[in-house]
Design an enzyme around this catalytic site. Structure first.
Site, PDB file in Angstrom:
ATOM      1  N   HIS A  71      -1.872   9.009 -19.207  1.00  0.00           N
ATOM      2  CA  HIS A  71      -0.769   8.121 -18.903  1.00  0.00           C
ATOM      3  C   HIS A  71       0.409   8.897 -18.319  1.00  0.00           C
ATOM      4  O   HIS A  71       0.422  10.131 -18.310  1.00  0.00           O
ATOM      5  CB  HIS A  71      -0.356   7.356 -20.151  1.00  0.00           C
ATOM      6  CG  HIS A  71      -1.373   6.345 -20.588  1.00  0.00           C
ATOM      7  ND1 HIS A  71      -1.188   5.506 -21.665  1.00  0.00           N
ATOM      8  CD2 HIS A  71      -2.600   6.040 -20.084  1.00  0.00           C
ATOM      9  CE1 HIS A  71      -2.255   4.720 -21.809  1.00  0.00           C
ATOM     10  NE2 HIS A  71      -3.119   5.033 -20.866  1.00  0.00           N
ATOM     11  N   GLU A  73       3.469   9.473 -19.268  1.00  0.00           N
ATOM     12  CA  GLU A  73       4.194  10.389 -20.138  1.00  0.00           C
ATOM     13  C   GLU A  73       3.471  11.728 -20.264  1.00  0.00           C
ATOM     14  O   GLU A  73       4.096  12.796 -20.205  1.00  0.00           O
ATOM     15  CB  GLU A  73       4.371   9.771 -21.528  1.00  0.00           C
ATOM     16  CG  GLU A  73       5.094   8.431 -21.524  1.00  0.00           C
ATOM     17  CD  GLU A  73       4.158   7.233 -21.450  1.00  0.00           C
ATOM     18  OE1 GLU A  73       4.438   6.238 -22.138  1.00  0.00           O
ATOM     19  OE2 GLU A  73       3.145   7.303 -20.711  1.00  0.00           O
ATOM     20  N   SER A 195      -1.283 -16.185  18.028  1.00  0.00           N
ATOM     21  CA  SER A 195      -0.436 -15.471  17.065  1.00  0.00           C
ATOM     22  C   SER A 195      -0.592 -13.957  17.114  1.00  0.00           C
ATOM     23  O   SER A 195      -0.001 -13.256  16.286  1.00  0.00           O
ATOM     24  CB  SER A 195      -0.751 -15.951  15.639  1.00  0.00           C
ATOM     25  OG  SER A 195      -2.108 -15.672  15.297  1.00  0.00           O
ATOM     26  N   THR A 223      -7.927 -21.445   8.749  1.00  0.00           N
ATOM     27  CA  THR A 223      -7.862 -20.066   9.253  1.00  0.00           C
ATOM     28  C   THR A 223      -9.259 -19.507   9.467  1.00  0.00           C
ATOM     29  O   THR A 223      -9.526 -18.833  10.472  1.00  0.00           O
ATOM     30  CB  THR A 223      -7.082 -19.176   8.265  1.00  0.00           C
ATOM     31  OG1 THR A 223      -5.744 -19.664   8.147  1.00  0.00           O
ATOM     32  CG2 THR A 223      -7.052 -17.729   8.736  1.00  0.00           C
ATOM     33  N   ARG A 234      -8.643  -1.750   8.108  1.00  0.00           N
ATOM     34  CA  ARG A 234      -9.054  -0.805   9.140  1.00  0.00           C
ATOM     35  C   ARG A 234      -8.360   0.523   8.881  1.00  0.00           C
ATOM     36  O   ARG A 234      -7.518   0.976   9.643  1.00  0.00           O
ATOM     37  CB  ARG A 234      -8.688  -1.303  10.535  1.00  0.00           C
ATOM     38  CG  ARG A 234      -8.836  -2.789  10.733  1.00  0.00           C
ATOM     39  CD  ARG A 234     -10.299  -3.220  10.913  1.00  0.00           C
ATOM     40  NE  ARG A 234     -10.335  -4.447  11.699  1.00  0.00           N
ATOM     41  CZ  ARG A 234     -10.112  -5.653  11.190  1.00  0.00           C
ATOM     42  NH1 ARG A 234      -9.859  -5.780   9.903  1.00  0.00           N
ATOM     43  NH2 ARG A 234     -10.150  -6.725  11.954  1.00  0.00           N
ATOM     44  N   SER A 338       0.664 -24.640  -0.672  1.00  0.00           N
ATOM     45  CA  SER A 338       0.006 -25.252  -1.826  1.00  0.00           C
ATOM     46  C   SER A 338       0.017 -24.310  -3.024  1.00  0.00           C
ATOM     47  O   SER A 338       0.193 -24.745  -4.170  1.00  0.00           O
ATOM     48  CB  SER A 338      -1.430 -25.649  -1.467  1.00  0.00           C
ATOM     49  OG  SER A 338      -2.246 -24.517  -1.233  1.00  0.00           O
TER      50      SER A 338
END
Length: 401
Positions: A71, A73, A195, A223, A234, A338
């Protein structure tokens, strides 16, 4: 300076509170920077950072890199040992309460005591019921001056850093990141649907880095049908960008491709997900569609079908059945809205390009609601604002987080 690791609440935007210890915000900003080094790799563990510091500055650093690894610490204390730093002469700042139980690693509280640390400041309590305040209590019982930070900005910054872990501990959803790209006038495509590209190469590179970190990339049916996406990153082995125009997906581990739709494709449909990576493709569909002959044929092709009455159920199945802890939604404004309305977005990353279309018929970022009063708007909390090349990246979280 990497602005991604700049925490506004801890920086010059707010003057230091004279009632709080000098330098505490700077120490936690450094600890949070360390925590970010483990982002995505630690799941289902939290990203945690720690630093040892005195009035002379930060002497040692550490972060949690992966499940089963030491961890933050412990790594910080190892760094101090390697540098010849005496932990007893410094204060340990850690973004999450040290564990006081034995799991895949020994308790961090014992490591802190054994190292001789006499002062500890914690940014956020551990919500894990195995800890729940026990870490600090144990340290105090053994003579350590251990406390939570009383700086509200420190506590909020640490909570934001731990947001995914807090979601996992608090329920059975994966952590959902909604990523959208827009022009300055809030358009995600021209009126014809074009786009590519709204944002520049730096912003797109960050998206590929996100895809590399998450367990699944989610899009909606529109989409999927209109863009025929690959939903792969990529990035080369060392994180360098690959050619975005390349036809073949890179062989490195890729996120699952998830499509939420009520209109499943035909098994013989010409699309890259079914032709290139069917075994990494998941469809979330209503129960009736998921039980159809069409769905069975898709399963025969290698795809997986999740029957879900709503997106919450589908997302929970991704975590429960496929071990997905982070979901990146790139599905456009319809699916994004949504998810926002259902309270299923834990982080919104909005890439804003310095471009104007000025066309009322261009596709808006969000559409479909009809509020009559401003208090009906969906509210978010801004947690970060920075640049990525020429683009602006704004990060938002739910107001109640």
């Amino acid at each position: 300076m990497d602005q991604r690791l700049h925490f506004p609440a801890l920086g010059a935007l707010y003057p230091p509170d004279p009632a709080l210890p000098a330098g505490e915000r700077a120490c936690f900003a450094a600890a949070l920077t360390e925590a970010e080094r483990g982002r995505f790799a630690t799941a289902p563990n939290p990203c945690v950072g720690a630093v040892l510091a005195t009035r002379d500055g930060i002497l040692a650093r550490g972060y949690h890199a992966a499940p089963g690894q030491p961890h933050a610490e412990v790594m910080c204390l190892r760094d101090a040992r390697d540098k010849g730093v005496d932990p007893a002469s410094a204060t340990l700042f850690v973004t999450l309460e040290p564990c006081n139980h034995t799991g895949r690693t020994p308790p961090c509280t014992r490591a802190i005591l054994d190292a001789g640390v006499r002062s500890v400041v914690v940014g956020h309590p551990d919500p894990n019921p195995l800890v729940a305040g026990g870490g600090l209590a144990f340290l105090r019982e053994n003579g350590v001056n251990a406390r939570y930070s009383q700086d509200p900005d420190v506590r909020q910054a640490c909570a934001d850093s731990l947001a995914d872990f807090l979601v996992w501990v608090g329920g059975d959803l994966p952590y959902v990141i909604l990523k959208l790209a827009t022009t300055l006038d809030g358009r995600i495509a021209t009126r014809t649907g074009h786009s590519q590209w709204i944002t520049g190469p730096d912003a797109r590179r960050e998206v590929h880095q996100l895809r590399r970190g998450v367990g699944a990339v989610l899009v909606g049916g529109n989409t999927f049908r209109e863009d025929d996406p690959q939903l792969t990153h990529r990035l080369a082995e060392g994180g360098a960008p690959l050619d975005e125009t390349a036809d073949d997906a890179h062989p490195l581990k890729q996120p699952l491709a998830v499509v939420a739709t009520s209109r499943l494709p035909e098994p013989g449909a010409v699309c890259r997900l079914l032709s290139e990576r069917p075994h990494q493709t998941v469809f979330i569909a209503p129960p009736a569609a998921a039980e159809s002959d069409q769905a069975k044929a898709l399963v025969q092709c290698g795809a997986r079908i999740i029957a879900a009455k709503d997106m919450a159920e589908g997302l929970k199945a991704l975590r429960r059945e496929l071990g997905v802890h982070h979901v990146l939604c790139e599905g456009g404004g319809g699916l994004g809205l949504s998810l926002l309305e259902a309270g299923l977005v834990h982080e919104l990353r909005l890439h804003m390009a310095p471009k104007l279309l000025g066309d009322a018929e261009a596709r808006p970022l969000f559409a479909g609601r009809a509020p009559e009063r401003m208090d009906e708007a969906l509210g978010m909390r801004l947690t970060e604002a920075r640049t990525a090349g020429q683009d602006l990246l704004l990060t938002f979280r739910p107001q109640d987080s």
